[in-house]
Each structure stands twice: as structure tokens, then as C-alpha cells.
Write a protein that holds these residues in place. Structure first.
Motif, PDB file in Angstrom:
ATOM      1  N   LEU A   5      67.624  -0.876  -5.935  1.00 20.68           N
ATOM      2  CA  LEU A   5      66.863   0.018  -5.060  1.00 20.68           C
ATOM      3  C   LEU A   5      66.148  -0.814  -3.996  1.00 20.68           C
ATOM      4  O   LEU A   5      65.496  -1.802  -4.311  1.00 20.68           O
ATOM      5  N   VAL A   6      66.293  -0.409  -2.740  1.00 20.02           N
ATOM      6  CA  VAL A   6      65.589  -1.053  -1.630  1.00 20.02           C
ATOM      7  C   VAL A   6      64.749   0.007  -0.942  1.00 20.02           C
ATOM      8  O   VAL A   6      65.262   1.076  -0.574  1.00 20.02           O
ATOM      9  N   VAL A   7      63.448  -0.238  -0.792  1.00 26.47           N
ATOM     10  CA  VAL A   7      62.550   0.755  -0.197  1.00 26.47           C
ATOM     11  C   VAL A   7      61.699   0.112   0.893  1.00 26.47           C
ATOM     12  O   VAL A   7      61.421  -1.089   0.857  1.00 26.47           O
ATOM     13  N   ASN A   8      61.297   0.929   1.858  1.00 22.74           N
ATOM     14  CA  ASN A   8      60.467   0.477   2.973  1.00 22.74           C
ATOM     15  C   ASN A   8      59.100   1.135   2.847  1.00 22.74           C
ATOM     16  O   ASN A   8      58.972   2.353   2.976  1.00 22.74           O
ATOM     17  N   SER A   9      58.076   0.328   2.601  1.00 22.36           N
ATOM     18  CA  SER A   9      56.734   0.866   2.377  1.00 22.36           C
ATOM     19  C   SER A   9      56.100   1.402   3.653  1.00 22.36           C
ATOM     20  O   SER A   9      55.038   2.020   3.598  1.00 22.36           O
ATOM     21  N   SER A  10      56.749   1.171   4.802  1.00 16.72           N
ATOM     22  CA  SER A  10      56.258   1.767   6.045  1.00 16.72           C
ATOM     23  C   SER A  10      56.711   3.215   6.177  1.00 16.72           C
ATOM     24  O   SER A  10      56.133   3.986   6.929  1.00 16.72           O
ATOM     25  N   LYS A  11      57.754   3.565   5.442  1.00 15.33           N
ATOM     26  CA  LYS A  11      58.294   4.924   5.481  1.00 15.33           C
ATOM     27  C   LYS A  11      57.878   5.756   4.272  1.00 15.33           C
ATOM     28  O   LYS A  11      57.815   6.981   4.342  1.00 15.33           O
ATOM     29  N   ILE A  12      57.620   5.061   3.169  1.00 15.92           N
ATOM     30  CA  ILE A  12      57.266   5.739   1.920  1.00 15.92           C
ATOM     31  C   ILE A  12      55.976   5.123   1.390  1.00 15.92           C
ATOM     32  O   ILE A  12      55.819   3.901   1.398  1.00 15.92           O
ATOM     33  N   SER A  13      55.061   5.960   0.930  1.00 18.37           N
ATOM     34  CA  SER A  13      53.793   5.446   0.410  1.00 18.37           C
ATOM     35  C   SER A  13      54.012   4.648  -0.863  1.00 18.37           C
ATOM     36  O   SER A  13      55.055   4.769  -1.525  1.00 18.37           O
ATOM     37  N   ILE A  14      53.010   3.853  -1.219  1.00 19.68           N
ATOM     38  CA  ILE A  14      53.099   3.054  -2.446  1.00 19.68           C
ATOM     39  C   ILE A  14      53.310   3.951  -3.653  1.00 19.68           C
ATOM     40  O   ILE A  14      54.175   3.705  -4.505  1.00 19.68           O
ATOM     41  N   ASP A  15      52.520   5.038  -3.735  1.00 20.03           N
ATOM     42  CA  ASP A  15      52.673   5.966  -4.859  1.00 20.03           C
ATOM     43  C   ASP A  15      54.047   6.623  -4.832  1.00 20.03           C
ATOM     44  O   ASP A  15      54.656   6.864  -5.895  1.00 20.03           O
ATOM     45  N   GLY A  16      54.538   6.912  -3.617  1.00 21.85           N
ATOM     46  CA  GLY A  16      55.861   7.508  -3.501  1.00 21.85           C
ATOM     47  C   GLY A  16      56.942   6.565  -3.999  1.00 21.85           C
ATOM     48  O   GLY A  16      57.913   6.988  -4.651  1.00 21.85           O
ATOM     49  N   ILE A  17      56.790   5.270  -3.697  1.00 16.92           N
ATOM     50  CA  ILE A  17      57.759   4.275  -4.172  1.00 16.92           C
ATOM     51  C   ILE A  17      57.747   4.188  -5.688  1.00 16.92           C
ATOM     52  O   ILE A  17      58.802   4.131  -6.337  1.00 16.92           O
ATOM     53  N   VAL A  18      56.540   4.209  -6.265  1.00 12.08           N
ATOM     54  CA  VAL A  18      56.425   4.173  -7.729  1.00 12.08           C
ATOM     55  C   VAL A  18      57.143   5.368  -8.343  1.00 12.08           C
ATOM     56  O   VAL A  18      57.873   5.227  -9.336  1.00 12.08           O
ATOM     57  N   ASP A  19      56.969   6.551  -7.750  1.00 12.24           N
ATOM     58  CA  ASP A  19      57.640   7.752  -8.269  1.00 12.24           C
ATOM     59  C   ASP A  19      59.157   7.636  -8.151  1.00 12.24           C
ATOM     60  O   ASP A  19      59.897   8.032  -9.070  1.00 12.24           O
ATOM     61  N   ILE A  20      59.612   7.091  -7.030  1.00  9.08           N
ATOM     62  CA  ILE A  20      61.067   6.918  -6.839  1.00  9.08           C
ATOM     63  C   ILE A  20      61.658   5.991  -7.896  1.00  9.08           C
ATOM     64  O   ILE A  20      62.725   6.256  -8.467  1.00  9.08           O
ATOM     65  N   ILE A  21      60.943   4.895  -8.168  1.00  5.95           N
ATOM     66  CA  ILE A  21      61.423   3.954  -9.191  1.00  5.95           C
ATOM     67  C   ILE A  21      61.478   4.629 -10.548  1.00  5.95           C
ATOM     68  O   ILE A  21      62.483   4.506 -11.291  1.00  5.95           O
ATOM     69  N   CYS A  22      60.418   5.357 -10.887  1.00  9.41           N
ATOM     70  CA  CYS A  22      60.385   6.039 -12.186  1.00  9.41           C
ATOM     71  C   CYS A  22      61.500   7.055 -12.302  1.00  9.41           C
ATOM     72  O   CYS A  22      62.186   7.156 -13.338  1.00  9.41           O
ATOM     73  N   SER A  74      54.219  -6.353   2.271  1.00 12.40           N
ATOM     74  CA  SER A  74      54.870  -5.044   2.118  1.00 12.40           C
ATOM     75  C   SER A  74      54.172  -4.153   1.098  1.00 12.40           C
ATOM     76  O   SER A  74      54.482  -2.960   0.993  1.00 12.40           O
ATOM     77  N   GLY A  75      53.246  -4.722   0.334  1.00 13.32           N
ATOM     78  CA  GLY A  75      52.593  -3.946  -0.725  1.00 13.32           C
ATOM     79  C   GLY A  75      53.387  -3.951  -2.017  1.00 13.32           C
ATOM     80  O   GLY A  75      53.106  -3.155  -2.920  1.00 13.32           O
ATOM     81  N   GLY A  76      54.381  -4.855  -2.127  1.00 12.93           N
ATOM     82  CA  GLY A  76      55.218  -4.903  -3.317  1.00 12.93           C
ATOM     83  C   GLY A  76      54.455  -5.214  -4.587  1.00 12.93           C
ATOM     84  O   GLY A  76      54.763  -4.690  -5.654  1.00 12.93           O
ATOM     85  N   HIS A  77      53.435  -6.071  -4.476  1.00  8.13           N
ATOM     86  CA  HIS A  77      52.652  -6.382  -5.666  1.00  8.13           C
ATOM     87  C   HIS A  77      51.882  -5.162  -6.140  1.00  8.13           C
ATOM     88  O   HIS A  77      51.781  -4.898  -7.347  1.00  8.13           O
ATOM     89  N   GLU A  78      51.350  -4.407  -5.210  1.00  7.23           N
ATOM     90  CA  GLU A  78      50.629  -3.177  -5.568  1.00  7.23           C
ATOM     91  C   GLU A  78      51.583  -2.178  -6.214  1.00  7.23           C
ATOM     92  O   GLU A  78      51.206  -1.467  -7.154  1.00  7.23           O
ATOM     93  N   VAL A  79      52.810  -2.122  -5.721  1.00 11.38           N
ATOM     94  CA  VAL A  79      53.822  -1.268  -6.349  1.00 11.38           C
ATOM     95  C   VAL A  79      54.005  -1.680  -7.806  1.00 11.38           C
ATOM     96  O   VAL A  79      54.037  -0.840  -8.706  1.00 11.38           O
ATOM     97  N   GLY A  80      54.119  -2.989  -8.047  1.00 10.05           N
ATOM     98  CA  GLY A  80      54.285  -3.484  -9.404  1.00 10.05           C
ATOM     99  C   GLY A  80      53.114  -3.140 -10.300  1.00 10.05           C
ATOM    100  O   GLY A  80      53.297  -2.732 -11.459  1.00 10.05           O
TER     101      GLY A  80
END
Length: 440
Positions: free
Chosen positions: A416-433, A253-259
Motif C-alpha cells: 500500500l502506498v498513500v499520500n498524506s497530503s491527500k488523505i488524513s493521518i486518521d484516514g490512512i490508519v483506517d485504510i490500512i486497517c 510525511s507523518g509516517g511515524h504518526e501513522v505508525g
């Protein structure tokens, strides 16, 4: 770790343990009164108690058997036998008394051999087994002493370096065989109402129910005034404590890259491989061994764990899987107390589940995207990547269920639950922040 418990907590644990023994004895007696066969640990004393004109009660035979098992533990472990466990002797006498008391209390609960009677017997067997299992789950929560029936196989498992659950199954089987031998010696034949189908049923049913009940005895935390040092319990931290973000993720899912990107953006540390190294250092295992065994329980292994015993605290269990989880839980709690950080996987969201200053994220993705990522990671075909995605996700889900009793993908376990197929990795990072900022 237990040494840090205050006197008030220890007193409450021991007092609760005394009450829990009665629940265990009542569940055992209720099962016996179904007349379908006693539980494995009760087989020898129950058969002996039915020998005519001996003048001995079942409780007295229970005491004798338990003292024998305690002496066997001492012989096996010698100087390594924990002196506090000598209190098992006092426990044996109390449990023997409870056994006689509960056998008397349940004496009227016996049904005939009609069809309805057998149905009621089976219902009674299930109810007694469930009560016994709930008592064992409470006993594990008390985490102070063990009954000799658990202490004996634990001693063997330590001596032969084998998994406790498997040794407990062999130990229970041995007690059943002894009960059958007693049937032939003293009654001339196998007595099915003493050692029967209910005995076999209890061997698997009780262990399964203990696992089902374990997550549902959390209410005892307040009763016992638990100090936050035991396995899997939450850290108690103030509002000004460091911020900890846990990231659970489906494979690919790219979760490690998100981290990684989140930690870099916030200027804090990321903990992933460090947890493997720290666990290896603490336990004396190799890095490779920990990496292969953490968060990795196959479906076959899960079924084996389901039907093996879970009647002692993980802190006492010599199982390698449990040792890894215990070590990582303590490390995660320690990190949460020390610094702001991002922690990847390892049931960190559950370990810190009641920590008000932690934020839990779950990253998922569509299967097609996960397969594409894994194809790139491993440089394999799409078919191989698809197999790997299914295998790893199943292993992580099994691991989560084994140690938390919960569902890994349950959105209620996360902030927070996110889908990396719908939101980019950078977008997920911004959402978390943004979520963290808005939450403050």
C-alpha cells in the motif's frame, strides 16, 4: 548463526562454492587475455608466470601467493583466526588448478593491436570483469569460505579496526605495485599488457558490478536450501503467525504518526527507537552513534561504498554500517516471529519481503506539506526545513539501495502506498486497517 545450518545446507554451500571458484577463475582469465592488464589480485602471479624459462605456471604462482596471504592472516589474527578458514589452503590449490585450466581454455581469445582489435579487447575485458563480479556475488551468497585475496584484507581490517572496503582497495593497490616492481626487475620496464589500463579499470569496475549483481543471485536461495538466519533473508512463518506491519515513510510525511496511531488502534506494539537501543546493546555502541549512522548514507558516502569492495558477506564484514544493518535485520526477524507489531523503517519491508503474514506500507507527501511539518518539528525556517527534507530522504534512499539493491520509493516494494497530503493521518490508519481485514 552459521552453526544452525543443517548438514544438507552446508554440503550444498560448499559444493556450490567449488563451482563458483571456476566461474571466478574463468572471469579472471578472460580479462587477462584482453592483454590490457590483469586484475589487481592477479598482477604478481601473472607477471611472474611470463618470466622465460622458469617452468612455473600462473596457477602455481597463484597457489604460492595465496598460501603466503593465508599465513599472513594467521600471523595477524593468531588465536582469533577462524580454524574453518584453514580450508582456504585447499581452496588455493583448487583455484590454482582452475587458473591454469581457464588460461588454457581462453588462450585463443586474443586480438591484435588494430582499432577493431582494441575494441574487442575492451569488450572482452568488460565481459571477463562482469563474469568475475557475478562469481564473487555468488561466492558471497555461499557464505562459507573466502579466497585468500579477501581473507588477507579482512584480517588487516579486524586488526586495525578499519573498513574492509578501504583496506581491500589498499591491498589491491599494493598487489598492483608489486606487479609493477616485478615488471622492472624481470623485464627491465613497465609492461602495459601485464599491468595496464585494464588493471585500473578492473579495480573499480568489478566492485561496482558485484553490487549490481548481488540482488540478482537470490535464485541461489532454493539451490542452497538456505536456513532463514542469514542477513536480510525472510522469516518463514505460517498463516497463523503474528501480523507485522512495516511502515516506510518520506521525511515529514507523518509516517511515524501513522505508525503510532495504527499500533494504538490495533493494540499492538510499535518498534522504532527500540531498534536503536537493541542494536546499541548488541554491538556495544552508544544510542547516539547508532541513531546517527542507521538509515543515513550521504551521496558522498554512497559513491565511496560503490567503488569499494563488496566481496565478503555482511556477516563477516567489520564495517560499522554493515554491523548495524545485520543487527537490526536479526532483531526485525525475531520480532516478526514473536508478536504482532508495527515496525518503522530500517528496510523492514525488504527484510520481510517474502513473509506472507506481513503488510508493507509506504507513506509519502507533497513537498510543501513535508516542509511545513519539518518546520514545526525542528522549529527552523522553511528553507532549512526544505534542505533537511531533501537530505534525509536522499540518505534513506541511499541506505535502501546500499542494502537491498532496490529503489526505496518503488511502489512494487509495498502492499500500500498513500499520500498524506491527500488523505488524513486518521484516514490512512483506517485504510490500512481495512486493507488488512479485507486481505484476510
Amino acid at each position: 548463526m552459521k552453526s544452525s545450518r543443517c548438514k544438507r545446507e552446508l554440503l550444498r554451500r560448499y559444493a556450490t562454492f567449488v563451482v563458483v571458484l571456476f566461474i571466478i577463475a574463468l572471469g579472471t582469465s578472460l580479462s587477462i587475455r584482453a592483454n590490457l592488464g590483469s586484475s589487481p589480485i592477479s598482477c604478481p602471479p601473472y607477471v611472474l608466470s611470463l618470466i622465460p624459462n622458469t617452468g612455473w605456471t600462473m596457477g602455481e604462482y597463484v597457489i604460492c601467493m595465496h598460501v603466503f596471504l593465508i599465513l599472513s592472516q594467521i600471523l595477524l589474527l593468531r588465536k582469533n583466526y577462524p580454524k574453518i578458514q584453514l580450508l582456504q589452503i585447499a581452496v588455493s590449490f583448487l583455484f590454482g588448478f582452475y587458473t591454469d585450466l581457464t588460461m588454457w581454455l581462453t588462450s585463443f581469445l586474443q586480438f591484435d593491436s588494430s582499432v577493431l582489435g582494441y575494441i574487442m579487447r575492451f569488450v572482452q575485458l568488460c565481459a571477463g570483469g562482469a563474469m568475475l563480479a557475478y562469481g564473487i556475488a555468488m561466492e558471497v551468497k555461499c557464505d562459507v569460505l573466502m579466497l585468500a585475496g579477501e581473507g588477507f584484507p579482512l584480517a588487516i581490517s579486524k586488526v586495525v579496526h578499519a573498513d574492509f572496503g578501504k583496506v581491500k582497495m589498499f591491498s589491491d593497490t599494493g598487489l598492483v605495485i608489486v606487479g609493477v616492481i616485478f615488471c622492472f626487475v624481470f623485464f627491465g620496464r613497465w609492461q602495459w599488457d601485464m599491468v595496464g589500463v585494464g588493471t585500473l579499470f578492473s579495480m573499480f569496475y568489478v566492485g561496482f558490478m558485484v553490487r549490481k549483481f548481488n540482488p540478482h543471485v537470490a535464485w541461489m536461495d532454493k539451490l542452497l536450501c538456505i536456513t532463514p538466519v542469514a542477513v536480510g533473508e525472510e522469516s518463514v512463518r505460517g498463516e497463523s503467525s503474528p501480523l507485522v506491519i512495516t511502515i516506510s515513510r518520506e521525511y515529514g510525511s507523518g509516517g511515524h504518526e501513522v505508525g503510532e496511531k495504527l499500533a494504538k488502534k490495533l493494540g499492538i506494539k510499535l518498534y522504532d527507537k527500540y531498534l536503536i537501543d537493541k542494536t546499541a546493546e548488541d554491538l556495544g555502541y552508544t544510542h547516539e552513534f547508532v541513531e546517527q549512522n542507521e538509515q543515513n548514507i550521504s551521496t558522498g558516502k554512497l559513491w565511496e561504498l560503490i567503488f569499494t569492495d563488496k566481496s565478503i558477506p555482511m556477516s563477516m564484514n567489520p564495517s560499522e554500517n554493515d554491523a548495524i544493518f545485520v543487527s537490526q535485520s536479526r532483531t526485525i526477524n525475531k520480532l516478526a516471529m514473536q508478536e504482532s507489531c508495527v515496525i518503522i523503517g530500517r528496510c523492514a519491508n525488504w527484510i520481510l519481503r517474502n513473509d506472507k503474514n506481513s503488510f508493507h506500507v509506504f507513506v509519502s507527501s507533497d513537498n510543501e506539506d513535508a516542509v511545513k511539518r519539518v518546520t514545526g518539528y525542528l522549529n527552523v525556517s522553511e528553507d532549512k526545513a526544505k534542505e533537511q527534507v531533501i537530505k534525509v530522504n536522499k540518505a534513506r534512499a541511499n541506505h535502501y539501495w546500499q542494502y537491498t539493491g532496490g529503489t526505496w520509493t518503488d511502489a512494487r516494494n509495498y502492499d500500500l502506498v498513500v499520500n498524506s497530503s491527500k488523505i488524513s493521518i486518521d484516514g490512512i490508519v483506517d485504510i490500512i486497517c481495512n486493507s488488512i481485514t479485507n486481505g484476510k
